[in-house]
Design a protein around this motif. Structure first.
Motif, PDB file in Angstrom:
ATOM      1  N   THR A   1     -18.621 106.775  69.407  1.00  0.00           N
ATOM      2  CA  THR A   1     -18.441 108.116  69.946  1.00  0.00           C
ATOM      3  C   THR A   1     -19.166 108.285  71.279  1.00  0.00           C
ATOM      4  O   THR A   1     -18.869 109.220  72.020  1.00  0.00           O
ATOM      5  CB  THR A   1     -18.948 109.174  68.958  1.00  0.00           C
ATOM      6  N   ASP A   2     -20.134 107.413  71.588  1.00  0.00           N
ATOM      7  CA  ASP A   2     -20.888 107.517  72.826  1.00  0.00           C
ATOM      8  C   ASP A   2     -20.268 106.710  73.966  1.00  0.00           C
ATOM      9  O   ASP A   2     -20.719 106.797  75.106  1.00  0.00           O
ATOM     10  CB  ASP A   2     -22.331 107.028  72.616  1.00  0.00           C
ATOM     11  N   LEU A   3     -19.232 105.920  73.664  1.00  0.00           N
ATOM     12  CA  LEU A   3     -18.623 105.096  74.701  1.00  0.00           C
ATOM     13  C   LEU A   3     -17.831 105.942  75.674  1.00  0.00           C
ATOM     14  O   LEU A   3     -17.256 106.964  75.308  1.00  0.00           O
ATOM     15  CB  LEU A   3     -17.700 104.052  74.060  1.00  0.00           C
ATOM     16  N   LYS A   4     -17.798 105.514  76.920  1.00  0.00           N
ATOM     17  CA  LYS A   4     -17.029 106.198  77.950  1.00  0.00           C
ATOM     18  C   LYS A   4     -15.782 105.369  78.247  1.00  0.00           C
ATOM     19  O   LYS A   4     -15.876 104.318  78.876  1.00  0.00           O
ATOM     20  CB  LYS A   4     -17.869 106.376  79.209  1.00  0.00           C
ATOM     21  N   PRO A   5     -14.607 105.818  77.805  1.00  0.00           N
ATOM     22  CA  PRO A   5     -13.409 104.995  77.935  1.00  0.00           C
ATOM     23  C   PRO A   5     -12.943 104.792  79.359  1.00  0.00           C
ATOM     24  O   PRO A   5     -12.134 103.919  79.623  1.00  0.00           O
ATOM     25  CB  PRO A   5     -12.364 105.765  77.116  1.00  0.00           C
ATOM     26  N   CYS A   6     -13.444 105.597  80.310  1.00  0.00           N
ATOM     27  CA  CYS A   6     -12.980 105.446  81.685  1.00  0.00           C
ATOM     28  C   CYS A   6     -14.046 104.861  82.595  1.00  0.00           C
ATOM     29  O   CYS A   6     -13.916 104.923  83.817  1.00  0.00           O
ATOM     30  CB  CYS A   6     -12.489 106.787  82.240  1.00  0.00           C
ATOM     31  N   ASP A   7     -15.133 104.309  82.045  1.00  0.00           N
ATOM     32  CA  ASP A   7     -16.063 103.638  82.943  1.00  0.00           C
ATOM     33  C   ASP A   7     -15.604 102.194  83.138  1.00  0.00           C
ATOM     34  O   ASP A   7     -14.793 101.657  82.387  1.00  0.00           O
ATOM     35  CB  ASP A   7     -17.514 103.733  82.444  1.00  0.00           C
ATOM     36  N   LEU A   8     -16.090 101.577  84.187  1.00  0.00           N
ATOM     37  CA  LEU A   8     -15.620 100.236  84.551  1.00  0.00           C
ATOM     38  C   LEU A   8     -15.935  99.213  83.471  1.00  0.00           C
ATOM     39  O   LEU A   8     -15.143  98.292  83.234  1.00  0.00           O
ATOM     40  CB  LEU A   8     -16.236  99.817  85.889  1.00  0.00           C
ATOM     41  N   ALA A   9     -17.081  99.359  82.811  1.00  0.00           N
ATOM     42  CA  ALA A   9     -17.464  98.381  81.790  1.00  0.00           C
ATOM     43  C   ALA A   9     -16.478  98.388  80.632  1.00  0.00           C
ATOM     44  O   ALA A   9     -16.098  97.333  80.113  1.00  0.00           O
ATOM     45  CB  ALA A   9     -18.879  98.677  81.290  1.00  0.00           C
ATOM     46  N   THR A  10     -16.036  99.575  80.215  1.00  0.00           N
ATOM     47  CA  THR A  10     -15.079  99.654  79.113  1.00  0.00           C
ATOM     48  C   THR A  10     -13.698  99.195  79.550  1.00  0.00           C
ATOM     49  O   THR A  10     -13.028  98.433  78.842  1.00  0.00           O
ATOM     50  CB  THR A  10     -15.006 101.089  78.562  1.00  0.00           C
ATOM     51  N   LEU A  11     -13.246  99.641  80.719  1.00  0.00           N
ATOM     52  CA  LEU A  11     -11.917  99.243  81.194  1.00  0.00           C
ATOM     53  C   LEU A  11     -11.831  97.731  81.407  1.00  0.00           C
ATOM     54  O   LEU A  11     -10.753  97.148  81.278  1.00  0.00           O
ATOM     55  CB  LEU A  11     -11.580  99.981  82.490  1.00  0.00           C
ATOM     56  N   ALA A  12     -12.949  97.089  81.704  1.00  0.00           N
ATOM     57  CA  ALA A  12     -12.953  95.643  81.897  1.00  0.00           C
ATOM     58  C   ALA A  12     -12.666  94.890  80.604  1.00  0.00           C
ATOM     59  O   ALA A  12     -12.317  93.704  80.634  1.00  0.00           O
ATOM     60  CB  ALA A  12     -14.293  95.195  82.479  1.00  0.00           C
ATOM     61  N   THR A  13     -12.780  95.581  79.453  1.00  0.00           N
ATOM     62  CA  THR A  13     -12.487  94.927  78.169  1.00  0.00           C
ATOM     63  C   THR A  13     -11.010  95.055  77.792  1.00  0.00           C
ATOM     64  O   THR A  13     -10.610  94.573  76.735  1.00  0.00           O
ATOM     65  CB  THR A  13     -13.334  95.547  77.028  1.00  0.00           C
ATOM     66  N   TYR A  14     -10.213  95.696  78.644  1.00  0.00           N
ATOM     67  CA  TYR A  14      -8.807  95.956  78.312  1.00  0.00           C
ATOM     68  C   TYR A  14      -8.048  94.662  78.057  1.00  0.00           C
ATOM     69  O   TYR A  14      -8.089  93.734  78.869  1.00  0.00           O
ATOM     70  CB  TYR A  14      -8.136  96.738  79.440  1.00  0.00           C
ATOM     71  N   GLU A  15      -7.358  94.608  76.928  1.00  0.00           N
ATOM     72  CA  GLU A  15      -6.493  93.480  76.581  1.00  0.00           C
ATOM     73  C   GLU A  15      -5.076  94.020  76.448  1.00  0.00           C
ATOM     74  O   GLU A  15      -4.780  94.823  75.572  1.00  0.00           O
ATOM     75  CB  GLU A  15      -6.945  92.842  75.267  1.00  0.00           C
ATOM     76  N   HIS A  16      -4.195  93.571  77.334  1.00  0.00           N
ATOM     77  CA  HIS A  16      -2.856  94.145  77.428  1.00  0.00           C
ATOM     78  C   HIS A  16      -1.941  93.631  76.318  1.00  0.00           C
ATOM     79  O   HIS A  16      -1.941  92.445  75.978  1.00  0.00           O
ATOM     80  CB  HIS A  16      -2.243  93.809  78.790  1.00  0.00           C
ATOM     81  N   GLU A  17      -1.148  94.554  75.735  1.00  0.00           N
ATOM     82  CA  GLU A  17      -0.138  94.182  74.743  1.00  0.00           C
ATOM     83  C   GLU A  17       1.270  94.355  75.296  1.00  0.00           C
ATOM     84  O   GLU A  17       2.052  93.425  75.311  1.00  0.00           O
ATOM     85  CB  GLU A  17      -0.324  95.008  73.462  1.00  0.00           C
ATOM     86  N   ARG A  18       1.590  95.568  75.773  1.00  0.00           N
ATOM     87  CA  ARG A  18       2.932  95.771  76.324  1.00  0.00           C
ATOM     88  C   ARG A  18       2.998  97.078  77.108  1.00  0.00           C
ATOM     89  O   ARG A  18       2.127  97.946  76.983  1.00  0.00           O
ATOM     90  CB  ARG A  18       3.987  95.792  75.216  1.00  0.00           C
ATOM     91  N   VAL A  19       4.051  97.205  77.898  1.00  0.00           N
ATOM     92  CA  VAL A  19       4.339  98.446  78.610  1.00  0.00           C
ATOM     93  C   VAL A  19       5.135  99.348  77.673  1.00  0.00           C
ATOM     94  O   VAL A  19       6.159  98.935  77.124  1.00  0.00           O
ATOM     95  CB  VAL A  19       5.136  98.180  79.910  1.00  0.00           C
TER      96      VAL A  19
END
Length: 317
Positions: free
Chosen positions: A7-25
């Motif tokens: 609940t404390d994570l910020k989904p739009c900070d660079l550290a979180t976005l850097a973990t993005y693993e793409h599945e599909r459009v």
């Protein structure tokens, strides 16, 4: 990682976005320059909406004159020219992208933002009772926790432009996340009612007229005083079916580019809703809205589609 930590994570900070693993459009639009991506952030399902930001009209002349670099002309046929260009980065430069993140994303979210065929369906009062009302009741209470957090001032309090905590006639008026907060012709506010007893326009009765009239008057006054937008420049409407089942009103500039949610069948002008209720009998008799048959389009992945299509087929409609 614990739920408390999540609940404390910020989904739009660079550290979180850097973990993005793409599945599909899921869906894309060349008109709006946007794309919905499905993937995972820190191992949890997420939908990321990436869109080019709008250029404010008062900033555009300066960009054309001396705010561009690296102009690349790819079409030259006098008097028509087309080019790609980069904006010179300064502290006052507009952002290039607008990001919206749903995290963690549920299957309902994924279906909503997936490109799909749409069909017009007919919802009678009987179909509402047998299909729609059980569907609404199936959602767990925490599905609306984000709404309650706004109403109670626990989230987005700094964005709220009007707040009335009265449990019967109170509501919160706040800029919608689809608005950049700058472009007035794209102005988009949302009014969220304090009462938790209205799920959709089907639940409205004559007793709710004071609430609806206050929303209308306050939205017009706030838009005029805060943004300089006059009443005749606004659409006030409600959705049916709505995207979430806590009653809310959309307040949108009349010059806003037409959105799917403004389509005939789904969007109902607030003034018309008020008129229908004024013509309705007093409680406990059902209102006209409760007795009406609604025709609207649904995506074939929507949770209501199969049930309503089956009822319609059985009725020979």
């Amino acid at each position: 990682m614990s739920d408390a930590a999540d609940t404390d994570l910020k989904p739009c900070d660079l550290a979180t976005l850097a973990t993005y693993e793409h599945e599909r459009v899921l869906m894309e639009s060349t008109t709006t320059g946007s794309v919905y991506l499905l993937g995972r952030l820190r191992g949890q399902q997420a939908i990321v909406h990436v869109q080019r930001t709008a250029i404010a009209s008062d900033a555009a002349p300066g960009l054309v004159k001396d705010g561009l670099e690296g102009v690349n002309v790819f079409l030259e046929n006098r008097p028509y020219f087309s080019a790609n260009a980069l904006i010179t980065r300064t502290p006052d430069s507009p952002p290039d992208l607008a990001l919206k993140v749903i995290w963690p994303a549920t299957d309902v979210h994924i279906k909503k933002y997936t490109a799909q065929q749409r069909r017009v369906l007919r919802e009678t009062p009987a179909a509402y009772a047998s299909v729609v009302e059980p569907y609404i009741a199936s959602f767990p209470p925490d599905r609306l926790e984000w709404v309650y957090a706004i109403l109670e001032g626990r989230k987005e309090a700094e964005r709220v432009v009007f707040r009335d905590t009265d449990p019967r006639t109170g509501f919160v008026l706040t800029p919608d996340l689809k608005w950049d907060g700058v472009t007035l012709t794209a102005l988009y506010l949302t009014a969220l009612v304090q009462t938790r007893g209205i799920r959709s326009i089907r639940d409205l009765t004559r007793e709710h007229l004071p609430l609806l009239r206050r929303i209308s008057a306050t939205a017009y006054a706030t838009a005029a005083e805060r943004y300089g937008v006059e009443a005749g420049q606004l659409r006030l409407f409600v959705h049916y079916q709505p995207s979430y089942y806590h009653f809310h009103v959309h307040v949108v500039h009349v010059q806003h580019e037409v959105l799917a949610g403004m389509a005939v069948g789904q969007a109902h002008m607030l003034a018309d809703v008020i008129d229908w209720l004024e013509l309705s009998p007093p409680s406990p008799a059902p209102s006209l809205l409760a007795q009406m048959t609604f025709n609207y389009a649904l995506g074939t992945e929507h949770g209501l589609y199969a049930g309503l299509a089956a009822v319609q087929e059985d009725a020979g409609a």
